[in-house]
Design a protein around this motif. Structure first.
Motif, PDB file in Angstrom:
ATOM      1  N   HIS A   1     -94.523 -18.910 -34.165  1.00  0.00           N
ATOM      2  CA  HIS A   1     -94.930 -19.118 -35.558  1.00  0.00           C
ATOM      3  C   HIS A   1     -95.867 -18.012 -36.027  1.00  0.00           C
ATOM      4  CE1 HIS A   1     -96.945 -20.918 -39.053  1.00  0.00           C
ATOM      5  NE2 HIS A   1     -98.067 -20.539 -38.469  1.00  0.00           N
ATOM      6  N   THR A   2     -96.856 -17.630 -35.200  1.00  0.00           N
ATOM      7  CA  THR A   2     -97.839 -16.637 -35.617  1.00  0.00           C
ATOM      8  C   THR A   2     -97.199 -15.264 -35.809  1.00  0.00           C
ATOM      9  OG1 THR A   2     -99.671 -17.835 -34.636  1.00  0.00           O
ATOM     10  CG2 THR A   2     -99.979 -15.472 -34.933  1.00  0.00           C
ATOM     11  N   ALA A   3     -96.249 -14.934 -34.960  1.00  0.00           N
ATOM     12  CA  ALA A   3     -95.518 -13.674 -35.148  1.00  0.00           C
ATOM     13  C   ALA A   3     -94.784 -13.680 -36.486  1.00  0.00           C
ATOM     14  CB  ALA A   3     -94.538 -13.461 -33.993  1.00  0.00           C
ATOM     15  N   ALA A   4     -94.160 -14.816 -36.820  1.00  0.00           N
ATOM     16  CA  ALA A   4     -93.442 -14.919 -38.093  1.00  0.00           C
ATOM     17  C   ALA A   4     -94.417 -14.888 -39.274  1.00  0.00           C
ATOM     18  CB  ALA A   4     -92.612 -16.204 -38.115  1.00  0.00           C
ATOM     19  N   TRP A   5     -95.585 -15.513 -39.115  1.00  0.00           N
ATOM     20  CA  TRP A   5     -96.589 -15.512 -40.179  1.00  0.00           C
ATOM     21  C   TRP A   5     -97.062 -14.089 -40.461  1.00  0.00           C
ATOM     22  CZ3 TRP A   5    -101.750 -14.131 -40.708  1.00  0.00           C
ATOM     23  CH2 TRP A   5    -102.434 -14.652 -41.823  1.00  0.00           C
ATOM     24  N   ALA A   6     -97.329 -13.327 -39.415  1.00  0.00           N
ATOM     25  CA  ALA A   6     -97.773 -11.938 -39.588  1.00  0.00           C
ATOM     26  C   ALA A   6     -96.721 -11.123 -40.315  1.00  0.00           C
ATOM     27  CB  ALA A   6     -98.091 -11.319 -38.229  1.00  0.00           C
ATOM     28  N   GLU A   7     -95.460 -11.370 -39.987  1.00  0.00           N
ATOM     29  CA  GLU A   7     -94.368 -10.634 -40.630  1.00  0.00           C
ATOM     30  C   GLU A   7     -94.243 -11.055 -42.095  1.00  0.00           C
ATOM     31  OE1 GLU A   7     -91.831  -7.627 -40.731  1.00  0.00           O
ATOM     32  OE2 GLU A   7     -92.823  -8.248 -38.873  1.00  0.00           O
ATOM     33  N   ALA A   8     -94.363 -12.350 -42.356  1.00  0.00           N
ATOM     34  CA  ALA A   8     -94.196 -12.855 -43.716  1.00  0.00           C
ATOM     35  C   ALA A   8     -95.260 -12.296 -44.659  1.00  0.00           C
ATOM     36  CB  ALA A   8     -94.239 -14.381 -43.711  1.00  0.00           C
TER      37      ALA A   8
ATOM     38  N   ARG B   1     -98.564  -4.290 -36.453  1.00  0.00           N
ATOM     39  CA  ARG B   1     -98.028  -5.653 -36.379  1.00  0.00           C
ATOM     40  C   ARG B   1     -97.157  -5.822 -35.132  1.00  0.00           C
ATOM     41  NH1 ARG B   1     -96.755  -5.555 -41.253  1.00  0.00           N
ATOM     42  NH2 ARG B   1     -94.499  -5.240 -41.145  1.00  0.00           N
ATOM     43  N   ARG B   2     -96.355  -4.837 -34.832  1.00  0.00           N
ATOM     44  CA  ARG B   2     -95.512  -4.899 -33.642  1.00  0.00           C
ATOM     45  C   ARG B   2     -96.357  -4.984 -32.373  1.00  0.00           C
ATOM     46  NH1 ARG B   2     -92.392  -1.149 -35.031  1.00  0.00           N
ATOM     47  NH2 ARG B   2     -93.585   0.574 -34.140  1.00  0.00           N
ATOM     48  N   ARG B   3     -97.447  -4.220 -32.344  1.00  0.00           N
ATOM     49  CA  ARG B   3     -98.336  -4.264 -31.179  1.00  0.00           C
ATOM     50  C   ARG B   3     -99.046  -5.612 -31.076  1.00  0.00           C
ATOM     51  NH1 ARG B   3    -102.447  -0.240 -32.072  1.00  0.00           N
ATOM     52  NH2 ARG B   3    -101.493   0.487 -34.000  1.00  0.00           N
ATOM     53  N   LEU B   4     -99.521  -6.128 -32.206  1.00  0.00           N
ATOM     54  CA  LEU B   4    -100.253  -7.393 -32.185  1.00  0.00           C
ATOM     55  C   LEU B   4     -99.365  -8.548 -31.739  1.00  0.00           C
ATOM     56  CD1 LEU B   4    -102.406  -7.109 -35.446  1.00  0.00           C
ATOM     57  CD2 LEU B   4    -103.164  -6.844 -33.077  1.00  0.00           C
TER      58      LEU B   4
ATOM     59  N   GLY C   1    -105.858  -7.719 -37.832  1.00  0.00           N
ATOM     60  CA  GLY C   1    -105.411  -6.851 -38.915  1.00  0.00           C
ATOM     61  C   GLY C   1    -106.580  -6.140 -39.571  1.00  0.00           C
ATOM     62  N   VAL C   2    -107.716  -6.846 -39.713  1.00  0.00           N
ATOM     63  CA  VAL C   2    -108.930  -6.236 -40.259  1.00  0.00           C
ATOM     64  C   VAL C   2    -109.594  -5.349 -39.212  1.00  0.00           C
ATOM     65  CG1 VAL C   2    -111.244  -6.705 -41.164  1.00  0.00           C
ATOM     66  CG2 VAL C   2    -109.319  -8.137 -41.874  1.00  0.00           C
ATOM     67  N   ASP C   3    -109.817  -5.903 -38.033  1.00  0.00           N
ATOM     68  CA  ASP C   3    -110.597  -5.212 -37.004  1.00  0.00           C
ATOM     69  C   ASP C   3    -109.891  -3.948 -36.516  1.00  0.00           C
ATOM     70  OD1 ASP C   3    -113.179  -5.808 -35.977  1.00  0.00           O
ATOM     71  OD2 ASP C   3    -112.314  -6.012 -33.980  1.00  0.00           O
ATOM     72  N   ASP C   4    -108.611  -4.078 -36.189  1.00  0.00           N
ATOM     73  CA  ASP C   4    -107.857  -2.909 -35.730  1.00  0.00           C
ATOM     74  C   ASP C   4    -107.460  -2.019 -36.896  1.00  0.00           C
ATOM     75  OD1 ASP C   4    -108.098  -4.198 -33.317  1.00  0.00           O
ATOM     76  OD2 ASP C   4    -105.964  -4.352 -32.898  1.00  0.00           O
ATOM     77  N   GLY C   5    -106.927  -2.637 -37.956  1.00  0.00           N
ATOM     78  CA  GLY C   5    -106.388  -1.847 -39.060  1.00  0.00           C
ATOM     79  C   GLY C   5    -107.445  -1.173 -39.913  1.00  0.00           C
TER      80      GLY C   5
ATOM     81  N   SER D   1    -104.950 -11.832 -19.123  1.00  0.00           N
ATOM     82  CA  SER D   1    -103.490 -11.886 -19.041  1.00  0.00           C
ATOM     83  C   SER D   1    -102.774 -11.197 -20.193  1.00  0.00           C
ATOM     84  CB  SER D   1    -103.022 -13.349 -18.966  1.00  0.00           C
ATOM     85  OG  SER D   1    -103.454 -14.082 -20.106  1.00  0.00           O
ATOM     86  N   SER D   2    -103.434 -10.982 -21.334  1.00  0.00           N
ATOM     87  CA  SER D   2    -102.768 -10.379 -22.487  1.00  0.00           C
ATOM     88  C   SER D   2    -102.583  -8.875 -22.292  1.00  0.00           C
ATOM     89  CB  SER D   2    -103.594 -10.628 -23.757  1.00  0.00           C
ATOM     90  OG  SER D   2    -103.051  -9.910 -24.848  1.00  0.00           O
ATOM     91  N   VAL D   3    -101.435  -8.379 -22.722  1.00  0.00           N
ATOM     92  CA  VAL D   3    -101.187  -6.938 -22.614  1.00  0.00           C
ATOM     93  C   VAL D   3    -102.138  -6.141 -23.507  1.00  0.00           C
ATOM     94  CG1 VAL D   3     -98.759  -7.227 -21.978  1.00  0.00           C
ATOM     95  CG2 VAL D   3     -99.381  -6.984 -24.396  1.00  0.00           C
ATOM     96  N   ARG D   4    -102.831  -6.814 -24.411  1.00  0.00           N
ATOM     97  CA  ARG D   4    -103.843  -6.108 -25.213  1.00  0.00           C
ATOM     98  C   ARG D   4    -104.867  -5.454 -24.300  1.00  0.00           C
ATOM     99  NH1 ARG D   4    -105.784  -5.910 -30.444  1.00  0.00           N
ATOM    100  NH2 ARG D   4    -108.033  -5.657 -30.690  1.00  0.00           N
ATOM    101  N   TYR D   5    -105.189  -6.109 -23.169  1.00  0.00           N
ATOM    102  CA  TYR D   5    -106.217  -5.600 -22.270  1.00  0.00           C
ATOM    103  C   TYR D   5    -105.676  -5.169 -20.917  1.00  0.00           C
ATOM    104  CZ  TYR D   5    -108.884  -7.954 -25.862  1.00  0.00           C
ATOM    105  OH  TYR D   5    -109.371  -8.350 -27.083  1.00  0.00           O
ATOM    106  N   THR D   6    -104.592  -5.762 -20.463  1.00  0.00           N
ATOM    107  CA  THR D   6    -104.031  -5.321 -19.175  1.00  0.00           C
ATOM    108  C   THR D   6    -103.379  -3.952 -19.292  1.00  0.00           C
ATOM    109  OG1 THR D   6    -101.913  -6.447 -19.584  1.00  0.00           O
ATOM    110  CG2 THR D   6    -103.641  -7.707 -18.423  1.00  0.00           C
ATOM    111  N   THR D   7    -102.948  -3.565 -20.496  1.00  0.00           N
ATOM    112  CA  THR D   7    -102.336  -2.255 -20.787  1.00  0.00           C
ATOM    113  C   THR D   7    -101.387  -1.811 -19.674  1.00  0.00           C
ATOM    114  OG1 THR D   7    -104.281  -1.095 -19.874  1.00  0.00           O
ATOM    115  CG2 THR D   7    -104.273  -1.534 -22.247  1.00  0.00           C
ATOM    116  N   PRO D   8    -100.225  -2.454 -19.549  1.00  0.00           N
ATOM    117  CA  PRO D   8     -99.319  -2.182 -18.427  1.00  0.00           C
ATOM    118  C   PRO D   8     -98.932  -0.714 -18.254  1.00  0.00           C
ATOM    119  CG  PRO D   8     -98.604  -4.111 -19.661  1.00  0.00           C
ATOM    120  CD  PRO D   8     -99.710  -3.491 -20.453  1.00  0.00           C
ATOM    121  N   ASP D   9     -98.871   0.057 -19.336  1.00  0.00           N
ATOM    122  CA  ASP D   9     -98.514   1.472 -19.216  1.00  0.00           C
ATOM    123  C   ASP D   9     -99.607   2.293 -18.534  1.00  0.00           C
ATOM    124  OD1 ASP D   9     -96.128   0.928 -20.474  1.00  0.00           O
ATOM    125  OD2 ASP D   9     -96.870   1.475 -22.461  1.00  0.00           O
TER     126      ASP D   9
END
Length: 362
Positions: free
Chosen positions: A24-31, A40-43, A76-80, A302-310
């Protein structure tokens, strides 16, 4: 530098509808077009809905969705704006932008920023806060959003000057620029209750809230340090603040962990007391604060925001059973020294006294 397992005496939990909430949150961000398409794709990859599901594991799904969408808006505010946008280097302009957004949150009917995605998303959030919260909770949500706005402008002034604040100033700033206070009213909305006014305004309750904010933001700093150091822009977290005070990177990490462990010990002691002497609503609220602390940690590791797999960050996959410092003594940080004045007497339950790992550097 690898982050060791961090202490937590709070059991983990996650809402059973976490997958649906995340979708739902992914769809909300897109909407609403939150952030640029790339941001948005990263978030969406960060599973922000799962964060909300960990913070409110037993809450009403509709409110868990509000929380998830708000955190998406927040990034969106903090990063953008702050981290990647030009406003992050222009505190005056950022203050104006944040004030206009605050007016939208306070009075959604005003004809401001009608084509701005963040303003439109904020109007939607305010309508849903009104639907599931009381007038008092909605007013507090807006007031806490104002605290967040003021603190990110303060941070932008340091970003523009490329300066590092003192530890006391940083601690005060961090209590608000992580927007933890904006989530506190949602903890009550999520279970359909409201703290009695005498409890909501009690100094001990405010201390418990600030302790929770401290632990959550210190954990965030520890877990995001690798990502931030790898970036090209200005960054600010507790490790950089301590290193500016003369500590080496390993010393700064050891000290920051000891600080959060000591505050977490005090938080558990204080919330145990509040649960004993408070109303049924207070027992619910302290349980919510604890879920917020643990849920943030579990999402952070656990989130890729901080684990940064690359470019793997070396984050822990488990939590520690014992604190590195559980003394019931102030940290020596002026902005928060008053917390220890409201602690109940006696030792905390189930925690042994540990050796001092937070001594001042000579």
């Amino acid at each position: 530098m690898a982050v060791p397992p961090l202490f937590s005496p709070i059991p983990p939990a996650v809402h059973p509808r976490h997958a649906e909430i995340n979708t739902h949150t992914a769809a909300w961000a897109e909407a609403f077009g939150i952030g640029s398409e790339d941001l948005r794709r990263r978030l969406v990859r960060h599973e922000i809905g799962v964060f909300a599901a960990r913070v409110l594991p037993y809450g009403r799904e509709e409110v868990v969705r509000i929380l998830a969408d708000f955190v998406m808006w927040l990034f969106g505010v903090d990063d953008g704006y702050c981290e990647e946008g030009v406003l992050g280097q222009r505190p005056g302009d950022l203050a104006g932008t944040m004030h206009r957004l605050l007016r939208v949150a306070q009075n959604p009917e005003v004809p401001l920023l009608s084509d701005d995605p963040l303003a439109c998303g904020l109007r939607d959030l305010r309508a849903r806060v009104d639907a599931y919260g009381t007038d008092t909770q909605a007013a507090r949500w807006v007031a806490c959003l104002r605290e967040y706005a003021l603190s990110v402008v303060w941070e932008a002034s340091h970003r523009r000057a490329d300066t590092v604040p003192s530890l006391s100033d940083y601690t005060l700033m961090r209590l608000y620029d992580g927007a933890t206070t904006v989530i506190f009213p949602l903890l009550q909305m999520g279970h359909g209750y409201e703290l009695p006014a005498d409890e909501a305004d009690d100094k001990s309750v405010r201390a418990a809230e600030e302790m929770a904010s401290f632990v959550i933001t210190w954990d965030n700093d520890l877990l995001s340090d690798h990502k931030e150091r790898a970036g090209e822009g200005y960054y600010l977290n507790v490790l950089r603040v301590l290193e500016a005070d003369g500590f080496s990177q390993p010393e700064a990490m050891t000290l920051a962990i000891a600080q959060r462990d000591r505050v977490l010990t005090a938080f558990m002691h204080l919330t145990d007391h509040l649960r004993t002497v408070g109303s049924p609503q207070m027992r619910q609220y302290t349980a919510g604060l604890r879920s917020f602390v643990r849920g943030s940690l579990d999402w952070g590791i656990s989130s890729v925001r901080y684990t940064t797999p690359d470019d793997p960050a070396g984050l822990p996959t488990t939590v520690a059973d014992t604190p590195t410092d559980d003394r019931l003594e102030p940290l020596g940080i002026d902005a928060v020294s008053w917390w220890w004045n409201v602690l109940p007497p006696g030792p905390p339950r189930g925690l042994s006294q540990s050796r001092d790992l937070t001594g001042a550097r000579g």
